[in-house]
Scaffold this motif. Structure first.
Motif, PDB file in Angstrom:
ATOM      1  N   UNK A 331       0.839  -1.191   0.000  1.00 24.03           N
ATOM      2  CA  UNK A 331       0.000   0.000   0.000  1.00 24.03           C
ATOM      3  C   UNK A 331       0.872   1.238   0.000  1.00 24.03           C
ATOM      4  N   UNK A 332       0.227   2.377   0.096  1.00 24.15           N
ATOM      5  CA  UNK A 332       0.944   3.642  -0.059  1.00 24.15           C
ATOM      6  C   UNK A 332       1.474   4.210   1.247  1.00 24.15           C
ATOM      7  N   UNK A 333       1.304   3.465   2.363  1.00 24.87           N
ATOM      8  CA  UNK A 333       1.685   4.043   3.658  1.00 24.87           C
ATOM      9  C   UNK A 333       3.173   4.340   3.736  1.00 24.87           C
ATOM     10  N   UNK A 334       4.021   3.475   3.138  1.00 24.96           N
ATOM     11  CA  UNK A 334       5.456   3.729   3.168  1.00 24.96           C
ATOM     12  C   UNK A 334       5.802   4.976   2.366  1.00 24.96           C
ATOM     13  N   UNK A 335       5.108   5.160   1.228  1.00 29.27           N
ATOM     14  CA  UNK A 335       5.375   6.337   0.414  1.00 29.27           C
ATOM     15  C   UNK A 335       4.969   7.614   1.138  1.00 29.27           C
ATOM     16  N   UNK A 336       3.835   7.583   1.818  1.00 26.35           N
ATOM     17  CA  UNK A 336       3.411   8.755   2.586  1.00 26.35           C
ATOM     18  C   UNK A 336       4.400   9.035   3.727  1.00 26.35           C
ATOM     19  N   UNK A 337       4.845   7.969   4.400  1.00 31.80           N
ATOM     20  CA  UNK A 337       5.813   8.154   5.492  1.00 31.80           C
ATOM     21  C   UNK A 337       7.111   8.754   4.956  1.00 31.80           C
ATOM     22  N   UNK A 338       7.577   8.226   3.829  1.00 29.19           N
ATOM     23  CA  UNK A 338       8.810   8.726   3.230  1.00 29.19           C
ATOM     24  C   UNK A 338       8.647  10.176   2.791  1.00 29.19           C
ATOM     25  N   UNK A 339       7.498  10.490   2.226  1.00 30.25           N
ATOM     26  CA  UNK A 339       7.246  11.864   1.797  1.00 30.25           C
ATOM     27  C   UNK A 339       7.315  12.816   2.990  1.00 30.25           C
ATOM     28  N   UNK A 340       6.689  12.433   4.105  1.00 25.78           N
ATOM     29  CA  UNK A 340       6.707  13.286   5.300  1.00 25.78           C
ATOM     30  C   UNK A 340       8.123  13.432   5.857  1.00 25.78           C
ATOM     31  N   UNK A 341       8.893  12.333   5.831  1.00 29.28           N
ATOM     32  CA  UNK A 341      10.268  12.387   6.322  1.00 29.28           C
ATOM     33  C   UNK A 341      11.122  13.318   5.462  1.00 29.28           C
ATOM     34  N   UNK A 342      10.965  13.227   4.137  1.00 36.36           N
ATOM     35  CA  UNK A 342      11.740  14.078   3.242  1.00 36.36           C
ATOM     36  C   UNK A 342      11.316  15.536   3.351  1.00 36.36           C
ATOM     37  N   UNK A 343      10.034  15.755   3.534  1.00 35.55           N
ATOM     38  CA  UNK A 343       9.539  17.126   3.676  1.00 35.55           C
ATOM     39  C   UNK A 343      10.166  17.789   4.907  1.00 35.55           C
ATOM     40  N   UNK A 344      10.210  17.048   6.007  1.00 37.93           N
ATOM     41  CA  UNK A 344      10.845  17.551   7.236  1.00 37.93           C
ATOM     42  C   UNK A 344      12.338  17.762   7.008  1.00 37.93           C
ATOM     43  N   UNK A 345      12.966  16.800   6.351  1.00 34.85           N
ATOM     44  CA  UNK A 345      14.400  16.873   6.107  1.00 34.85           C
ATOM     45  C   UNK A 345      14.764  18.108   5.281  1.00 34.85           C
ATOM     46  N   UNK A 346      14.024  18.333   4.190  1.00 36.35           N
ATOM     47  CA  UNK A 346      14.366  19.436   3.301  1.00 36.35           C
ATOM     48  C   UNK A 346      14.059  20.794   3.924  1.00 36.35           C
ATOM     49  N   UNK A 347      13.178  20.805   4.891  1.00 41.11           N
ATOM     50  CA  UNK A 347      12.854  22.082   5.531  1.00 41.11           C
ATOM     51  C   UNK A 347      13.781  22.401   6.700  1.00 41.11           C
ATOM     52  N   UNK A 348      14.498  21.395   7.194  1.00 49.60           N
ATOM     53  CA  UNK A 348      15.368  21.620   8.364  1.00 49.60           C
ATOM     54  C   UNK A 348      16.849  21.471   8.069  1.00 49.60           C
ATOM     55  N   UNK A 349      17.213  20.694   7.045  1.00 49.23           N
ATOM     56  CA  UNK A 349      18.639  20.481   6.751  1.00 49.23           C
ATOM     57  C   UNK A 349      19.275  21.791   6.301  1.00 49.23           C
ATOM     58  N   UNK A 350      20.479  22.093   6.789  1.00 48.34           N
ATOM     59  CA  UNK A 350      21.146  23.334   6.370  1.00 48.34           C
ATOM     60  C   UNK A 350      21.364  23.360   4.857  1.00 48.34           C
ATOM     61  N   UNK A 351      20.944  24.442   4.196  1.00 50.66           N
ATOM     62  CA  UNK A 351      21.128  24.564   2.751  1.00 50.66           C
ATOM     63  C   UNK A 351      22.081  25.701   2.398  1.00 50.66           C
ATOM     64  N   UNK A 352      22.656  26.326   3.445  1.00 50.85           N
ATOM     65  CA  UNK A 352      23.583  27.429   3.199  1.00 50.85           C
ATOM     66  C   UNK A 352      25.040  26.963   3.235  1.00 50.85           C
ATOM     67  N   UNK A 353      25.231  25.664   3.481  1.00 48.48           N
ATOM     68  CA  UNK A 353      26.591  25.119   3.440  1.00 48.48           C
ATOM     69  C   UNK A 353      26.512  23.693   2.922  1.00 48.48           C
TER      70      UNK A 353
END
Length: 560
Positions: A331-353
């Motif tokens: 089912x799609x639950x893993x994809x939704x979980x991965x999407x949420x994890x990546x969304x959090x990652x891309x919003x918090x990971x430093x992008x200025x270095x």
């Protein structure tokens, strides 16, 4: 290079010399870290035997209590010799570090098994629990309490045999009736008498074993909550629920171990005689594929040391050579979980270095067990073919049926459009599968003759019919990449420049294969803290965009 990496280069030499035994070890790949220690594969330069080297910097041993704890751990562990205890080979020191040479357990710990599988089957639980109990019986017979029995301290060798390790909290019972007072352990496994400071002994290990057994069968620890305070409250009140899906012998054995009164808990000998071990399948062995996917219970039955009634076996004979088993649809639950994890990652990971993530920041334990090393798109006529890292070969046909041949070249799993799995062999299959079996052989031959293998050496080796490997569930091509989704929740993206990312929502990690073919795995939490190089950041951003599209959150695309 990070300061940690630089410090390691200075203080942990490539060649580690044991002057007391006049021998040396070559430091190989980084294996993991915990507490004060870092662990590497090390190889004896004379015998070429490979070990785990637990290396503790002396600079971290700042208090006398640290040194006493280390001395006690070494004293206890070096005195133990048992097939279900991690082997202790030697220890020595130099001016910078303490080195402990241990048996290498390449299949990591049961914590990684738990994260990838959650609940495992009863036969698998029986297989593991029996070995764990044998190891604990040995410890208790030598008046040793482990005091930190948990999935992360139960290691697995190449045959998936359990090895109890990490004796950092272990203690000896010095006299009859002694009760230890130290508050220690891991929250989800800690016994109530430790929390209430009533004094404790061997019985705390029995409690932990009950928590382990519950976690294996149910998929989460019995007293786990979102807060430490609530977890401890539940433990003190012995408050937990057992799902109705568990069979009676398993329930009875869990309840025996999770007794609030330690004196009511059974001994290890009594647990080994429990009906749980005689009322169902006791596998003689398990395939390595069970680290990521449930094994074939029909074949476990045939190889079992103990058999259970036929009506309890999860298969039906469909009237020909193949056995047909209904497999839950991905089912799609893993994809939704991965999407949420990546969304959090891309919003918090430093992008200025854009730091380069070093080996010391990698987490080899989170490395995927299965990934796609070769692929060929022939979907204009037949379908999409691929080879897994262990050299198993699969095809996803245009009619959405799927076929997988194991690396042994004999066993074949055919998955119908409805999700039923039929087990056959290359020499014995129903006539209606004839064309697809020929196409499977064609795809296998083509990839073997014309395609280069991607990624590191195979992690999974299979040689029997017990295995059920993950297979390709969906795929699509874009202008920049081929995107492949496996039934175990792994999402793999192969980019046109030959770099690759393998994303696992269960381990919350990404494996990055760069254009130089370096193969490293990083937890999302590590990238959130330290950032990553711009190429990996761009690849993760691309993955998030495609997941949003697949899940209907962005511009719509569909899997093939």
């Amino acid at each position: 290079m990070s300061s940690n990496a630089a410090d390691d280069k200075k203080t942990i030499p490539d060649i580690i010399i044991d002057k007391t035994r006049n021998c040396s070890y070559q430091r190989l790949r980084f294996f993991g870290k915990g507490g004060f220690a870092k662990c590497y594969e090390i190889q004896h330069t004379g015998t070429k035997e490979v070990f785990a080297g637990k290396i503790v910097p002396k600079s971290m041993m700042t208090k006398s209590s640290h040194k006493e704890k280390m001395a006690q751990e070494i004293s206890i562990h070096r005195s133990l010799t048992h097939k279900h205890i991690v082997g202790f080979h030697s220890f020595f020191e130099d001016i910078s570090n303490i080195y402990i040479v241990l048996e290498l357990c390449k299949r990591r710990s049961m914590m990684e098994l738990h994260k990838r599988r959650k609940a495992i089957t009863e036969p698998e639980t029986r297989f593991f629990m029996h070995q764990i109990l044998e190891g604990v019986r040995y410890l208790h017979s030598h008046r040793i309490i482990h005091r930190d029995l948990k999935l992360g301290n139960l290691f697995l060798d190449d045959d998936l045999h359990v090895k109890i390790g990490d004796f950092g909290l272990a203690a000896r019972i010095e006299f009859d009736g002694e009760r230890k007072q130290t508050v220690c352990g891991t929250p989800n496994y800690i016994a109530p008498e430790i929390l209430t400071r009533k004094g404790h002994s061997l019985e705390v290990d029995i409690w932990s074993l009950g928590c382990i057994m519950y976690t294996l069968l149910v998929g989460k620890p019995p007293f786990e909550t979102s807060s430490l305070k609530d977890t401890y409250k539940r433990i003190k009140e012995c408050e937990y629920r057992i799902p109705s899906s568990l069979r009676k012998p398993a329930v009875e054995m869990i309840v025996m171990q999770l007794q609030e009164d330690p004196l009511k808990r059974p001994s290890v000998d009594k647990l080994l005689q429990h009906q749980f071990f005689t009322s169902g399948i006791m596998p003689a062995a398990l395939p390595l594929s069970c680290l990521t996917t449930a094994p074939r219970t029909d074949q476990l039955e045939k190889l079992a040391l103990q058999r259970r009634p036929l009506h309890e076996i999860n298969y039906i004979d469909d009237g020909h050579c193949g056995e047909k088993i209904s497999v839950p649809q991905s089912n799609r639950k893993h994809l939704f979980a991965l999407r949420d994890q990546l969304d959090k990652l891309m919003s918090t990971a430093p992008s200025d270095r854009w730091p380069v993530l070093t080996d010391e920041l990698s987490d080899p334990a989170a490395q995927p067990l299965v990934w796609i090393s070769k692929w060929v798109d022939y979907s204009d006529k037949y379908g999409f073919g691929y080879q897994l890292c262990d050299e198993s070969v699969g095809v996803m046909f245009n009619d959405t049926s799927k076929i997988v041949m194991l690396a042994n070249g004999v066993n074949v799993h055919f998955i119908t459009r409805e999700g039923q799995e039929i087990y056959v062999t290359m020499d014995d299959y129903p006539p209606e599968l004839s064309k697809k079996m020929k196409l499977l052989s064609y795809f296998r031959r083509y990839m073997s003759d014309y395609l280069m293998k991607a990624g590191a050496s195979a992690v999974v080796r299979e040689s029997d019919g017990l295995s059920r490997l993950p297979h390709l569930h969906q795929w699509f091509r874009s202008t920049l990449a081929v995107i492949m989704y496996l039934t175990n929740g792994t999402l793999q993206i192969n980019f046109q420049d030959h770099s690759k990312i393998i994303l696992c929502p269960l381990m919350q990690a990404v494996t990055y294969i760069d254009v130089e073919k370096n193969f490293r795995t990083f937890r999302f939490s590590t990238i959130e803290k330290y950032g990553c190089d711009q190429k990996l950041y761009n690849n993760l951003s691309y993955a998030l965009d495609k997941l949003n599209a697949v899940l209907g959150i962005g511009p719509m695309i569909t899997f093939s």
